[in-house]
Design a protein around this motif. Structure first.
Motif, short mmCIF file in Angstrom:
data_model
loop_
_atom_site.label_atom_id
_atom_site.label_comp_id
_atom_site.label_asym_id
_atom_site.label_seq_id
_atom_site.Cartn_x
_atom_site.Cartn_y
_atom_site.Cartn_z
N LEU A 509 0.90 -1.18 -0.01
CA LEU A 509 0.05 0.01 -0.09
C LEU A 509 0.93 1.36 -0.09
O LEU A 509 0.64 2.25 -0.86
CB LEU A 509 -0.62 0.03 1.26
N PRO A 510 1.90 1.50 0.95
CA PRO A 510 2.57 2.86 0.79
C PRO A 510 3.27 2.83 -0.45
O PRO A 510 3.71 3.68 -0.87
CB PRO A 510 3.58 2.74 1.94
N SER A 511 3.79 1.72 -1.19
CA SER A 511 4.76 1.68 -2.46
C SER A 511 3.69 2.07 -3.35
O SER A 511 3.93 2.82 -4.32
CB SER A 511 5.06 0.23 -2.64
N LEU A 512 2.28 1.62 -3.46
CA LEU A 512 1.60 2.04 -4.32
C LEU A 512 1.01 3.69 -4.41
O LEU A 512 0.96 4.23 -5.39
CB LEU A 512 0.21 1.47 -4.26
N ILE A 513 0.90 3.97 -3.14
CA ILE A 513 0.60 5.34 -2.88
C ILE A 513 1.59 6.41 -3.25
O ILE A 513 1.59 7.42 -4.03
CB ILE A 513 0.23 5.64 -1.28
N LEU A 514 2.95 5.75 -2.93
CA LEU A 514 4.20 6.46 -3.33
C LEU A 514 4.17 6.72 -4.98
O LEU A 514 4.38 8.06 -5.57
CB LEU A 514 5.40 5.86 -3.08
N VAL A 515 4.02 5.75 -5.87
CA VAL A 515 3.94 5.81 -7.15
C VAL A 515 2.80 6.79 -7.68
O VAL A 515 3.07 7.54 -8.66
CB VAL A 515 3.95 4.39 -7.69
N LEU A 516 1.58 6.80 -7.24
CA LEU A 516 0.41 7.43 -7.37
C LEU A 516 0.60 8.84 -7.19
O LEU A 516 0.19 9.66 -7.73
CB LEU A 516 -0.74 6.95 -6.87
N ALA A 517 1.45 9.19 -6.02
CA ALA A 517 1.65 10.56 -5.73
C ALA A 517 2.82 10.98 -6.80
O ALA A 517 2.81 12.29 -7.01
CB ALA A 517 2.42 10.50 -4.35
N CYS A 518 3.72 10.29 -7.30
CA CYS A 518 4.62 10.69 -8.41
C CYS A 518 4.13 10.94 -9.69
O CYS A 518 4.52 11.63 -10.49
CB CYS A 518 5.85 9.98 -8.07
#
Length: 535
Positions: A509-518
């Motif tokens: 989840l934090p990995s996905l959110i990180l990519v979606l934020a970028c």
């Protein structure tokens, strides 16, 4: 050319000081500190492995990224096929994916108990698993870096192919060369310097990485620096290893600068005619479209799809929202400051002073320093400043400087201010100096010229610079791990911590959110560059 003009030269000098300060601090500490037995033990055990893994990882990444990026750049610049307009900017999107995030997805997919290997064994087709190797070790790490970093090669190669004068190919054909011979003897040799520049960027990023190589079992020199600091507790030994790491990174940086300076000889001079693109139809057009789509699938869609499945099916990780807010805060602050420093360095170059030009070029060296090196350097600088303040205060100074957000932002700026210089310099270079002369003859001050003439023309370039720094800071892991304030995590840190504990479901989840934020920032930057190039 004058030597000094106060305003622009001081701005460039400030950017150079921020970039060079941590590097000089690392070199000073590594040379002056007393030696102990840690490095002797490391040299007799794991140092050779660190160096070998660093070379294998970077070589594999350069080979695969060079192949993918060059062919994709040629196809977009020289061919017309379905989906080309979308793929032109979409091919840059894997840059929004941190290498360690892609490593999480690919290792989970390809490991022995993963969803790609298990069905083959259960169906009696275990022999086919040998054709699907596990993404692990130095070669696996090189593959991961290639599929997320190939846009460095693609973007530079695409520009180089587009700027080649069409008459070069026409002349080759009139001399009897076939299309294949013209491509092999004229087209590709002329873009070689540009491709090498992109490969050098791939090498610098793969050398600087920590999360992906640690997760895939391919410890490099960056892992050695972090272990010396966190495991052995020796900043001096970490600094000495950082010097070795910086040496490899600066070789790649020097190669990149030299290749960029040579790339101009393959570009068209004077008035340029639009690049001729060969229109494809039928199955060749479909094949080229699929070939250009494949890197996006490998670097973006497939690993994120696996992590998305894990995020839905596994328990939710704790601390995601605070980590997201921390990541956005430090990335935004750093992006704004870096854009200001980049603009100052661009004006220093435009000023024509020797000091301004030298300072701006010196500031560009910061990008070659891996995050672990910048973090150790910032730690040394802020620890020295803390000692000086304690001495002046006559005791413990009430403000702790080392493990603070300020130290972290300083380390980010040291490494990524250079990312903002190139777009700022390019944007400012497009402003004709005759506009300045005309405004000055009408009595306009330099400040008014900058705010009313320059700023509307260069705003897009400055915004792109800030967006690129924002993405890089969001992805940065080793510097954040070393310098983050106590009890303060970012998305990159908590994703790494969960993955290191083999709780990949919580890391998803934090990995996905990180990519979606970028991704939004990367989409804006990629689309802006594509539209500006096509004007």
């Amino acid at each position: 050319m004058t030597f000094f003009r106060p305003g622009p030269a001081l701005l460039g000098s400030l950017a150079a000081l921020v970039a060079a300060g941590p590097i000089l601090a690392v070199a000073w500490l590594g040379v002056t500190s007393p030696w102990d037995d840690y490095l002797t033990h490391l040299a007799s055990t794991r140092l050779a492995g660190y160096i070998a893994n660093t070379l294998i990882v970077s070589a594999t990444a350069m080979l695969l990224a060079g192949l993918i990026g060059t062919l994709a750049g040629w196809a977009i610049a020289r061919l017309e096929f379905p989906g080309r307009g979308l793929l032109e900017w979409a091919l840059a999107l894997p840059l929004a994916v941190p290498a360690y995030v892609a490593a999480y997805g690919w290792l989970d997919l390809t490991q022995a108990a993963g969803p790609l290997q298990t069905p083959l064994r259960e169906s009696g087709l275990a022999v086919l698993t040998s054709w699907m190797p596990v993404v692990r070790g130095p070669v696996g790490a090189g593959f991961v870096f290639a599929v997320v970093l190939y846009p460095y090669v693609y973007l530079i190669a695409r520009q180089a192919f587009s700027e080649q004068h069409p008459d070069l190919q026409h002349a080759a054909r009139t001399l009897g060369a076939s299309n294949w011979q013209s491509a092999m003897r004229v087209t590709f040799p002329l873009v070689r310097p540009a491709v090498i520049a992109g490969l050098a960027l791939v090498a610098m990023e793969s050398i600087a990485d920590f999360g992906a190589v640690a997760h895939l079992g391919a410890p490099t020199l960056t892992v050695g620096v972090v272990r010396a600091w966190a495991g052995a507790g020796s900043v001096a030994d970490a600094a000495r290893l950082a010097i070795v790491l910086a040496f490899f990174a600066y070789i790649a940086f020097a190669l990149e600068r030299q290749s960029r300076s040579r790339a101009r000889y393959g570009q068209a001079q004077g008035q340029q005619r639009p690049t001729e693109r060969h229109a494809l139809s039928g199955w060749p057009a479909g094949l080229v479209s699929l070939a250009c789509l494949l890197p996006i699938l490998l670097g973006l869609v497939i690993p994120l799809a696996r992590l998305g499945y894990l995020a839905v099916t596994e328990p939710v990780a704790r601390g995601v929202v605070p980590a997201l807010l921390n990541s956005l805060l430090v990335a935004s602050i750093t992006a704004v400051i870096a854009a200001a420093l980049g603009l100052g360095a661009a004006y220093a170059i435009r000023s024509g002073t020797r000091l301004g030009a030298f300072s701006a070029r010196l500031a560009s060296l910061g990008y070659a320093a891996p995050g672990a090196v910048a973090a150790v350097g910032a730690l040394v600088l802020f620890a020295g400043l803390q000692m000086a303040l304690d001495g002046l205060w006559g005791g413990q100074f009430p403000i702790l400087l080392s493990a603070t957000a300020g130290a972290l932002v300083f380390a980010y700026l040291s490494r990524f201010a250079a990312v903002a210089i190139a777009p700022s310099e390019t944007a400012l270079a497009r402003v004709n100096a005759r506009l300045d002369d005309a405004a000055m003859t009408l009595g306009a001050s330099r400040r008014r010229i900058a705010t009313e003439i320059h700023w509307p023309l260069i705003f897009t370039g400055i915004a792109i610079a800030a967006l690129m720094v924002f993405v890089e800071v969001m992805k940065e892991l080793p510097a954040t791990m070393i310098l983050r304030p106590f009890n303060t995590d970012t998305l990159a840190v908590i994703a790494h911590n969960y993955a290191a504990d083999e709780r990949l479901g919580q890391a998803a989840l934090p990995s996905l959110i990180l990519v979606l934020a970028c991704l939004p920032a990367m989409i804006l930057a990629a689309r802006s560059q594509s539209s500006r190039r096509s004007v």
